[in-house]
Design an enzyme around this catalytic site. Structure first.
Site, PDB file in Angstrom:
ATOM      1  N   TRP A   3       0.851  -1.181   0.000  1.00  0.00           N
ATOM      2  CA  TRP A   3       0.000   0.000   0.000  1.00  0.00           C
ATOM      3  C   TRP A   3       0.899   1.247   0.000  1.00  0.00           C
ATOM      4  CZ3 TRP A   3      -0.349   3.813   3.863  1.00  0.00           C
ATOM      5  CH2 TRP A   3      -1.309   4.803   3.584  1.00  0.00           C
ATOM      6  N   ASP A   7     -15.004  10.341  -0.140  1.00  0.00           N
ATOM      7  CA  ASP A   7     -15.561   9.805   1.107  1.00  0.00           C
ATOM      8  C   ASP A   7     -16.125  10.929   1.994  1.00  0.00           C
ATOM      9  OD1 ASP A   7     -16.092   8.090   3.164  1.00  0.00           O
ATOM     10  OD2 ASP A   7     -14.043   7.335   3.351  1.00  0.00           O
ATOM     11  N   ARG A  44      -9.432  -0.772   9.343  1.00  0.00           N
ATOM     12  CA  ARG A  44     -10.016   0.563   9.193  1.00  0.00           C
ATOM     13  C   ARG A  44     -11.442   0.585   9.754  1.00  0.00           C
ATOM     14  NH1 ARG A  44     -11.260   4.603   4.134  1.00  0.00           N
ATOM     15  NH2 ARG A  44      -9.978   6.306   4.817  1.00  0.00           N
ATOM     16  N   LYS A  93     -16.469   6.337  -8.223  1.00  0.00           N
ATOM     17  CA  LYS A  93     -15.191   5.788  -7.764  1.00  0.00           C
ATOM     18  C   LYS A  93     -15.526   4.666  -6.782  1.00  0.00           C
ATOM     19  CE  LYS A  93     -11.136   7.090  -4.974  1.00  0.00           C
ATOM     20  NZ  LYS A  93     -10.426   8.228  -4.353  1.00  0.00           N
ATOM     21  N   TRP A  94     -15.259   3.436  -7.182  1.00  0.00           N
ATOM     22  CA  TRP A  94     -15.606   2.253  -6.371  1.00  0.00           C
ATOM     23  C   TRP A  94     -14.350   1.823  -5.620  1.00  0.00           C
ATOM     24  CZ3 TRP A  94     -19.719  -1.787  -7.784  1.00  0.00           C
ATOM     25  CH2 TRP A  94     -19.624  -2.899  -6.966  1.00  0.00           C
ATOM     26  N   ASP A  95     -14.406   1.965  -4.315  1.00  0.00           N
ATOM     27  CA  ASP A  95     -13.234   1.709  -3.479  1.00  0.00           C
ATOM     28  C   ASP A  95     -13.396   0.384  -2.729  1.00  0.00           C
ATOM     29  OD1 ASP A  95     -10.817   2.199  -2.195  1.00  0.00           O
ATOM     30  OD2 ASP A  95     -11.374   4.223  -1.575  1.00  0.00           O
ATOM     31  N   MET A  96     -12.303  -0.114  -2.171  1.00  0.00           N
ATOM     32  CA  MET A  96     -12.313  -1.362  -1.389  1.00  0.00           C
ATOM     33  C   MET A  96     -11.113  -1.266  -0.467  1.00  0.00           C
ATOM     34  SD  MET A  96     -11.425  -4.557  -0.588  1.00  0.00           S
ATOM     35  CE  MET A  96     -11.908  -6.246  -0.611  1.00  0.00           C
ATOM     36  N   ASN A  97     -11.399  -0.976   0.816  1.00  0.00           N
ATOM     37  CA  ASN A  97     -10.329  -0.458   1.661  1.00  0.00           C
ATOM     38  C   ASN A  97      -9.794  -1.362   2.755  1.00  0.00           C
ATOM     39  OD1 ASN A  97      -9.273   2.050   0.881  1.00  0.00           O
ATOM     40  ND2 ASN A  97     -11.224   3.029   1.331  1.00  0.00           N
ATOM     41  N   CYS A 141     -10.646   1.361  -7.460  1.00  0.00           N
ATOM     42  CA  CYS A 141      -9.720   1.833  -6.437  1.00  0.00           C
ATOM     43  C   CYS A 141      -9.778   0.822  -5.306  1.00  0.00           C
ATOM     44  CB  CYS A 141     -10.175   3.205  -5.940  1.00  0.00           C
ATOM     45  SG  CYS A 141      -9.258   3.836  -4.521  1.00  0.00           S
ATOM     46  N   ASP A 144      -2.418   5.612  -3.436  1.00  0.00           N
ATOM     47  CA  ASP A 144      -2.782   6.739  -2.575  1.00  0.00           C
ATOM     48  C   ASP A 144      -1.621   7.707  -2.428  1.00  0.00           C
ATOM     49  OD1 ASP A 144      -5.376   6.074  -2.075  1.00  0.00           O
ATOM     50  OD2 ASP A 144      -4.996   5.081  -0.169  1.00  0.00           O
TER      51      ASP A 144
HETATM   52  C1  GLA Z   1      -8.933   5.104  -0.098  1.00  0.00           C
HETATM   53  C2  GLA Z   1      -8.723   5.717  -1.454  1.00  0.00           C
HETATM   54  C3  GLA Z   1      -8.566   7.205  -1.324  1.00  0.00           C
HETATM   55  C4  GLA Z   1      -9.791   7.785  -0.658  1.00  0.00           C
HETATM   56  C5  GLA Z   1     -10.034   7.109   0.676  1.00  0.00           C
HETATM   57  C6  GLA Z   1     -11.354   7.545   1.267  1.00  0.00           C
HETATM   58  O1  GLA Z   1      -7.793   5.203   0.684  1.00  0.00           O
HETATM   59  O2  GLA Z   1      -7.628   5.134  -2.105  1.00  0.00           O
HETATM   60  O3  GLA Z   1      -8.375   7.799  -2.593  1.00  0.00           O
HETATM   61  O4  GLA Z   1     -10.902   7.598  -1.492  1.00  0.00           O
HETATM   62  O5  GLA Z   1     -10.042   5.701   0.554  1.00  0.00           O
HETATM   63  O6  GLA Z   1     -11.610   6.975   2.491  1.00  0.00           O
END
Ligand code: GLA
Length: 697
Positions: A171, A337, A413, A446-450, A495, A517
């Protein structure tokens, strides 16, 4: 004709390459040749069947196209299964072949059990690419448990001492280019993280240790898959080298019930005699022509709110940012976010996808109207696969997350992962986001997966619970595909905490990717260099932010981000009028060359990256225009000018060169001159330049 079938041999021909396979004297389906185009009569026969002593038999030495676990064969197999009676080996025999246009299907069947394995090859002649996937079918009356089902093994010409190039990282530090010589044994690259991961890219390039950007034989490939995958680069005990690639068999099994089929992801590969740069360009061309949606439409300049406002978004402040963004030429305004119910920080809200009533008391409509009134499209950040324990969704459906009942549910998270293997979870997400997209004028998602997984349990799974790794990804694809089909105007971005899910599986359904990021300009140059080895610039979103502003001038940070789909992620409310003016001018310069960057060919220039210098060049398809970005990250003052030889131009056409940064004009000179003699560009110790070339006759 791209596929020739003759005497139990099949020859796949692309513009510059030949890939040949056939049956050997024992009836095994073996590899015969892969490399520079060869006349049919020169293709070597299958290697003779031979065993050495009693410790391996002929199958161990045969370069099988789809080796199964069975017999006295000890190399990495492509497929392994356990039958209902406890038999754990396979004995695959060729039963038939069919050619339909550019597709070859070869069917193998187990000698005893009703398992058929169909190898599907597809030829992309113009891009010198061959793809492969496999369809497994249980035609019997009892279930079969699959324990490995790779998509392909790629055999290199006989020998060892090959060099593997790959991309590794973590990361915030994705896609570092690595090169190492393969020695006896198996080198494994993989993901066990539910996504394709920040750690390794499902991509490889192999050469004989002598290829550079412009010269040398390179065999390369990738897996189009967004979940756990595995690559085995094996040098066998008899000096052969092969690359296996497919779904990861780590903690994996798949129950193939009677009558069912299982289809593997697609593996792709290609060959070039012209070095690493040509290998990248072939992949880019293939991806743009056959994979990435809307790859003929240059991407909009976007603004993203994340690094400017983090979670504390609200209507007036986002409107103010949008006004500033429009003033410098942004075309798409994306709120990241923080916009949904209860989302004050990362401890709450995920799962409850309605606008927060404190931050957006009038809903999203006034903000969207404001953004559209400024001539921009509106975009939104979502993270559908996740839920915070502190959310209405989790309180209603605590059983929907991945977990093993007796174990604590570890958060990452502060969030848990919804089990997208479950059709009811998929249906819920389709309903929620269909509503969001139907009720609001949204042009971009923007579809995220954190987070990475832990306790990957699927309690009460109706099937083999270890299928979760694969079914989850098919679940993501189903939700994504359904929403795409219902909302055809929306542009999608993948993302996963930056580049955790950048791969050709998701890029078949996402126009662009957020690859890290980390937005520091120096880190970005290295990460983008890695990215360029696999993915075309049009897919690579890149923001100019305030990160590293103390070290890199605004133009430098812009030039870095112009090497992809330009975005702005800085806090524009802080920027003074001089920065706003400079940014507007740079965005205008970018728009003038954007079609070259997004639709043209990309060349990594030879400017000594080891010394902190980078050069990227983009050339239009008709070679009439080109743009060059040069960077120097550090160095002494009074350093000599950078001399750079350009690439990809037509040798006998005349081009003028303008340094957009200084205004200096040179030439005209022939393409041959610019490519062989080159140009000197004076750069400060930390500095960048943008050059434009145009044909004059
Ligand atoms: C991830 C994404 C960032 C942002 C944050 C929001 O880290 O990579 O670009 O969107 O989530 O919580």
């Amino acid at each position: 004709m791209t596929i020739t079938a003759s005497q139990n041999a099949w020859i796949l021909e692309t513009r510059n390459t030949t890939y040949a396979l056939g049956l050997d004297e024992a009836g095994l389906l073996v590899h015969r040749y892969w490399g520079e185009r060869l006349a049919l009569h020169d293709i070597p026969p299958p290697p003779p069947m031979r065993g050495w002593a009693s410790f391996s038999n002929g199958a161990h030495h045969a370069p099988e196209e789809y080796p199964a676990y069975g017999g006295m064969s000890f190399n990495e197999p492509c497929v392994k299964a356990t039958f209902a009676d406890g038999t754990r080996t396979l004995d695959l025999r060729f039963v038939g072949a069919a050619v339909h246009g550019d597709e070859l299907r070869l069917t193998l069947r187990d000698a005893v059990y009703a398992l058929t394995v169909t190898l599907v090859y597809r030829v992309y002649a113009a891009e010198d690419i061959v793809t492969r996937h496999v369809v497994l079918h249980n035609a019997g009356a009892a279930a079969i448990t699959m324990e490995r089902a790779f998509s392909a093994v790629w055999h290199l010409p006989h020998g060892d001492g090959y060099r593997l190039s790959h991309l590794a990282g973590r990361w915030y530090d994705e896609m570092n280019y690595q090169q190492e010589t393969l020695t006896a044994g198996v080198k494994v690259l993989e993901s066990r993280r539910l996504t394709s991961s920040h750690t390794h890219q499902p991509w490889f390039a192999v050469d004989r240790g002598d290829a550079d950007e412009t010269r040398g034989a390179v065999w390369f490939g990738a897996l189009a898959w967004s979940g756990n995958w595995k690559l085995t680069a094996e040098v066998t005990d008899y000096q052969t080298t092969r690359i296996g690639i497919g779904l990861n068999d780590w903690d994996w099994a798949w129950q193939l019930a009677p009558g069912e089929t299982f289809t593997t992801p697609v593996a792709l590969a290609g060959y070039t005699s012209d070095g690493m740069g040509a290998a990248s360009r072939l992949l880019h061309r293939w991806a743009r022509a056959h994979v990435v949606p809307r790859a003929d439409e240059p991407r909009r300049v976007l603004y993203n709110s994340w690094e400017a406002t983090f979670f504390s978004v609200n209507e007036t402040q986002q409107m103010a940012l949008a006004t500033r963004a429009a003033a410098i030429g942004v075309e798409l305004f994306v709120m990241d976010d923080g916009w949904f119910k209860g989302r004050v920080d990362d401890k709450a809200g995920l799962g409850d996808w309605t606008p927060d009533s404190v931050k957006f008391p009038r809903g999203l409509a006034p903000l969207i109207a404001h953004v559209e009134g400024l001539g921009m499209r509106f975009g939104l950040w979502i993270e559908p696969e996740m839920v915070n324990p502190n959310s209405d969704l989790y309180r209603a459906h605590p059983d929907w997350v991945l977990h093993f009942p007796p174990r604590p549910r570890s958060t990452g998270r502060h969030q848990l992962i919804l089990n997208l293997a479950r059709p009811d979870v998929q249906d819920h997400l389709i309903g929620v986001f269909d509503k969001l997209l139907s009720e609001n004028r949204i042009g971009f998602i923007k579809w995220d997966m954190n987070r990475a997984p832990s306790e990957p349990g699927w309690p009460d799974a109706p099937r083999e619970p270890r299928e979760v790794w694969t079914r989850y990804v098919y679940g993501v694809y189903r939700v994504w595909d359904t929403l795409r089909a219902r909302h055809r105007d929306v542009i999608w971005q993948t993302c996963s905490g930056g580049g955790g899910r950048t791969d050709y599986g998701i890029l078949a359904r996402a126009e662009q990717a957020w690859i890290s990021d980390n937005t520091h300009a120096d880190a970005r140059l290295r990460i983008q260099d890695g990215c360029s080895r696999v993915y075309p610039a049009i897919t690579m979103e890149a923001w100019v932010t305030d990160a590293s502003e103390d070290r890199f001038p605004l133009a430098f940070r812009f030039h870095v981000s112009m090497c992809g789909a330009l975005g702005i992620g800085a806090n524009l409310l802080r920027w003074g009028e001089s920065e706003m003016g400079a940014a507007a001018a740079l965005i205008a310069q970018y728009k003038a060359v954007r079609p070259i960057i997004h639709l043209g060919e990309c060349y990594r220039l030879d400017v000594a990256a080891a010394e902190g210098q980078y050069g990227m060049q983009y050339v239009s398809g008709d070679e009439s225009e080109s743009v060059v970005f040069l960077f120097r990250l550090h160095g002494a003052e009074r350093i000599p000018p950078l001399r750079v030889r350009l690439m990809g131009l037509t040798p006998d056409r005349l081009y003028t060169l303008t340094n957009t940064t200084t205004g200096a004009a040179l030439g005209p000179h022939t393409g041959a001159y610019w490519m062989r003699v080159g140009v000197e560009v004076a750069l400060p110790a930390i500095g960048s330049a943008m050059l434009r070339l145009r044909v004059v006759s």
